[in-house]
Design an enzyme around this catalytic site. Sequence first.
Site, PDB file in Angstrom:
ATOM      1  N   ARG A 143     -42.585   3.302 -17.632  1.00 30.69           N
ATOM      2  CA  ARG A 143     -41.355   3.482 -18.344  1.00 30.69           C
ATOM      3  C   ARG A 143     -41.242   2.221 -19.448  1.00 30.69           C
ATOM      4  O   ARG A 143     -39.875   2.438 -19.900  1.00 30.69           O
ATOM      5  CB  ARG A 143     -40.457   3.656 -17.249  1.00 30.69           C
ATOM      6  CG  ARG A 143     -40.826   4.592 -16.073  1.00 30.69           C
ATOM      7  CD  ARG A 143     -39.668   4.435 -14.969  1.00 30.69           C
ATOM      8  NE  ARG A 143     -38.551   5.249 -15.418  1.00 30.69           N
ATOM      9  CZ  ARG A 143     -38.097   6.616 -14.794  1.00 30.69           C
ATOM     10  NH1 ARG A 143     -39.194   7.238 -14.076  1.00 30.69           N
ATOM     11  NH2 ARG A 143     -37.035   7.030 -15.121  1.00 30.69           N
ATOM     12  N   TYR A 146     -39.851   2.944 -22.921  1.00 29.93           N
ATOM     13  CA  TYR A 146     -38.713   3.555 -23.376  1.00 29.93           C
ATOM     14  C   TYR A 146     -37.665   2.254 -23.152  1.00 29.93           C
ATOM     15  O   TYR A 146     -36.808   2.009 -23.887  1.00 29.93           O
ATOM     16  CB  TYR A 146     -38.351   4.732 -22.511  1.00 29.93           C
ATOM     17  CG  TYR A 146     -37.115   5.473 -22.690  1.00 29.93           C
ATOM     18  CD1 TYR A 146     -36.854   6.116 -23.709  1.00 29.93           C
ATOM     19  CD2 TYR A 146     -36.183   5.535 -21.836  1.00 29.93           C
ATOM     20  CE1 TYR A 146     -35.857   6.744 -24.047  1.00 29.93           C
ATOM     21  CE2 TYR A 146     -35.131   6.266 -21.832  1.00 29.93           C
ATOM     22  CZ  TYR A 146     -34.810   6.817 -23.282  1.00 29.93           C
ATOM     23  OH  TYR A 146     -33.567   7.716 -23.300  1.00 29.93           O
ATOM     24  N   ASP A 147     -37.626   2.052 -22.011  1.00 25.89           N
ATOM     25  CA  ASP A 147     -36.748   0.791 -21.442  1.00 25.89           C
ATOM     26  C   ASP A 147     -36.685  -0.410 -22.309  1.00 25.89           C
ATOM     27  O   ASP A 147     -35.434  -0.704 -22.894  1.00 25.89           O
ATOM     28  CB  ASP A 147     -36.950   0.324 -19.949  1.00 25.89           C
ATOM     29  CG  ASP A 147     -37.193   1.161 -19.089  1.00 25.89           C
ATOM     30  OD1 ASP A 147     -36.963   2.526 -19.385  1.00 25.89           O
ATOM     31  OD2 ASP A 147     -37.173   1.092 -17.779  1.00 25.89           O
ATOM     32  N   VAL A 188     -35.845  16.403 -14.053  1.00 23.32           N
ATOM     33  CA  VAL A 188     -35.494  17.017 -12.543  1.00 23.32           C
ATOM     34  C   VAL A 188     -35.147  18.302 -12.935  1.00 23.32           C
ATOM     35  O   VAL A 188     -35.284  19.315 -12.454  1.00 23.32           O
ATOM     36  CB  VAL A 188     -35.134  16.400 -11.738  1.00 23.32           C
ATOM     37  CG1 VAL A 188     -33.794  15.965 -12.147  1.00 23.32           C
ATOM     38  CG2 VAL A 188     -35.376  16.836 -10.437  1.00 23.32           C
ATOM     39  N   PHE A 192     -36.697  21.705 -11.888  1.00 21.00           N
ATOM     40  CA  PHE A 192     -36.115  22.619 -10.831  1.00 21.00           C
ATOM     41  C   PHE A 192     -35.591  24.125 -11.161  1.00 21.00           C
ATOM     42  O   PHE A 192     -35.856  25.161 -10.299  1.00 21.00           O
ATOM     43  CB  PHE A 192     -34.979  21.733 -10.030  1.00 21.00           C
ATOM     44  CG  PHE A 192     -35.505  20.719  -9.320  1.00 21.00           C
ATOM     45  CD1 PHE A 192     -36.742  20.537  -8.984  1.00 21.00           C
ATOM     46  CD2 PHE A 192     -34.530  20.052  -8.353  1.00 21.00           C
ATOM     47  CE1 PHE A 192     -37.357  19.370  -8.164  1.00 21.00           C
ATOM     48  CE2 PHE A 192     -34.833  18.907  -7.455  1.00 21.00           C
ATOM     49  CZ  PHE A 192     -36.200  18.663  -7.691  1.00 21.00           C
ATOM     50  N   GLY A 208     -37.497  12.272  -1.945  1.00 22.10           N
ATOM     51  CA  GLY A 208     -36.325  13.163  -2.491  1.00 22.10           C
ATOM     52  C   GLY A 208     -35.040  12.355  -1.986  1.00 22.10           C
ATOM     53  O   GLY A 208     -34.016  12.629  -2.292  1.00 22.10           O
ATOM     54  N   ASP A 273     -40.156   4.656 -10.501  1.00 18.63           N
ATOM     55  CA  ASP A 273     -39.101   5.525 -10.534  1.00 18.63           C
ATOM     56  C   ASP A 273     -37.922   4.968  -9.818  1.00 18.63           C
ATOM     57  O   ASP A 273     -37.968   4.354  -8.604  1.00 18.63           O
ATOM     58  CB  ASP A 273     -39.429   6.557  -9.603  1.00 18.63           C
ATOM     59  CG  ASP A 273     -38.685   7.840  -9.762  1.00 18.63           C
ATOM     60  OD1 ASP A 273     -39.120   8.780 -10.570  1.00 18.63           O
ATOM     61  OD2 ASP A 273     -37.767   8.027  -9.161  1.00 18.63           O
TER      62      ASP A 273
HETATM   63  N1  UDP Z   1     -38.139  14.240 -10.183  1.00 16.27           N
HETATM   64  C1  UDP Z   1     -38.517  15.133  -9.280  1.00 16.27           C
HETATM   65  N2  UDP Z   1     -39.292  16.281  -9.522  1.00 16.27           N
HETATM   66  C2  UDP Z   1     -39.704  16.609 -10.783  1.00 16.27           C
HETATM   67  C3  UDP Z   1     -39.182  15.747 -11.782  1.00 16.27           C
HETATM   68  C4  UDP Z   1     -38.461  14.687 -11.373  1.00 16.27           C
HETATM   69  O1  UDP Z   1     -38.428  14.903  -7.965  1.00 16.27           O
HETATM   70  O2  UDP Z   1     -40.208  17.830 -10.943  1.00 16.27           O
HETATM   71  C5  UDP Z   1     -37.417  13.184  -9.749  1.00 16.27           C
HETATM   72  C6  UDP Z   1     -37.890  11.710 -10.369  1.00 16.27           C
HETATM   73  O3  UDP Z   1     -38.849  11.387  -9.580  1.00 16.27           O
HETATM   74  C7  UDP Z   1     -36.682  11.131 -10.394  1.00 16.27           C
HETATM   75  C8  UDP Z   1     -35.511  12.127 -10.675  1.00 16.27           C
HETATM   76  O4  UDP Z   1     -36.147  13.278 -10.166  1.00 16.27           O
HETATM   77  O5  UDP Z   1     -36.289  10.359  -9.295  1.00 16.27           O
HETATM   78  C9  UDP Z   1     -34.824  12.353 -12.072  1.00 16.27           C
HETATM   79  O6  UDP Z   1     -36.041  12.183 -12.888  1.00 16.27           O
HETATM   80  P1  UDP Z   1     -35.933  12.470 -14.214  1.00 16.27           P
HETATM   81  O7  UDP Z   1     -37.343  12.827 -14.821  1.00 16.27           O
HETATM   82  O8  UDP Z   1     -35.037  13.832 -14.447  1.00 16.27           O
HETATM   83  O9  UDP Z   1     -35.391  11.418 -15.113  1.00 16.27           O
HETATM   84  P2  UDP Z   1     -35.080   9.976 -14.774  1.00 16.27           P
HETATM   85  O10 UDP Z   1     -33.674   9.826 -14.122  1.00 16.27           O
HETATM   86  O11 UDP Z   1     -36.123   9.453 -13.799  1.00 16.27           O
HETATM   87  O12 UDP Z   1     -35.189   9.153 -15.967  1.00 16.27           O
END
Ligand code: UDP
Length: 314
Positions: A143, A146-147, A188, A192, A208, A273
């Site tokens: 990451r 980006y960061d 996510v 979802f 989760g 993460d």
């Molecule tokens: N995540 C998940 N399933 C997915 C995609 C993401 O459980 O199919 C989790 C991911 O590990 C993170 C959170 O959801 O903890 C948010 O992820 P996202 O990619 O939306 O953006 P982030 O907040 O990490 O930049």
Amino acid sequence: MPRILITGAAGFLGSHLCDRFIKEGYQVIGMDNLLTGSLDNIQHLFPLPEFEYYNHDVSKFVHVPGELDYILHFASPASPIDYLKMPIQTLKVGALGTHNLLGLALAKKARILVASTSEVYGDPLIHPQPEEYWGNVNPVGPRGVYDEAKRFMEAITMAYHNAHQVDTRIIRIFNTYGPRMRVNDGRVLPAFFSQAIRGEGLTVFGDGSQTRSFCYVDDLVEGIYRLLKSDYSSPVNIGNPDEITIKGFGEEVLALVGNPAAKLIYKDLPVDDPKVRKPDITKARSILGWEPKVSREEGLKKTYEYFKGVVKTE
Ligand code: UDP
């Protein structure tokens, strides 16, 4: 008519910003290279005389003819799978792109607002995150591209402010959602929703228990508008402090979509993460008089309507 350049105009946030500034009576110049954006998001603006579009990569020299009053720099891959796939482009748009746009702001005497991120806090050791927190970022992790690009963005923006008196604003954007998120961007919420609509497993990463705090796009756009109009040049968090675990979020999406074939399934947690994320919005409240108005329940309903129309079920 004030004239505003919006980079990343064909993306999720950029396209909503184009809509808002046109509604406010601006001449809007949208710029994008369509690396992750889509013209579908701004197709409705092309017939309007107050909208112009340039297909351009802002990490190369940026030329815009005529006067400019404002610049919003929102171009960047913004989802973890996008910046994993495009690490160099991510670094270049945050670093070289920001440099080019600050140069343009200086030349045009324009006010510039740059889109930074809660990712500058990395995997935070302070919770919730106030702007004063310097963060916990792994520069060489997946990451980091980006960061660190966004941290450089903030540094060079402050440098242009201090050395060249460029009129600058820095927003730190926390997780935002709404219509026009790319279905397959890997984040996510689109993951979802598309899985629930198709009756597949909702892929929860790790157990989760990690948290996020989701802001509806209309609230975010209002925060950006107010920050641009303010005279505050230090970074400001904009996000919704209503925090939820990812597992809890999956359960909310399951309940809303109501597809009996869908259920939560568990996958490995990605490297680095962040375990928690929640904005401290004291500054946004006191300086901008801003706070989010749209509850997650209401925002998810509106977003579901959008995904129903764009997720293919065969
Ligand atoms: N995540 C998940 N399933 C997915 C995609 C993401 O459980 O199919 C989790 C991911 O590990 C993170 C959170 O959801 O903890 C948010 O992820 P996202 O990619 O939306 O953006 P982030 O907040 O990490 O930049």
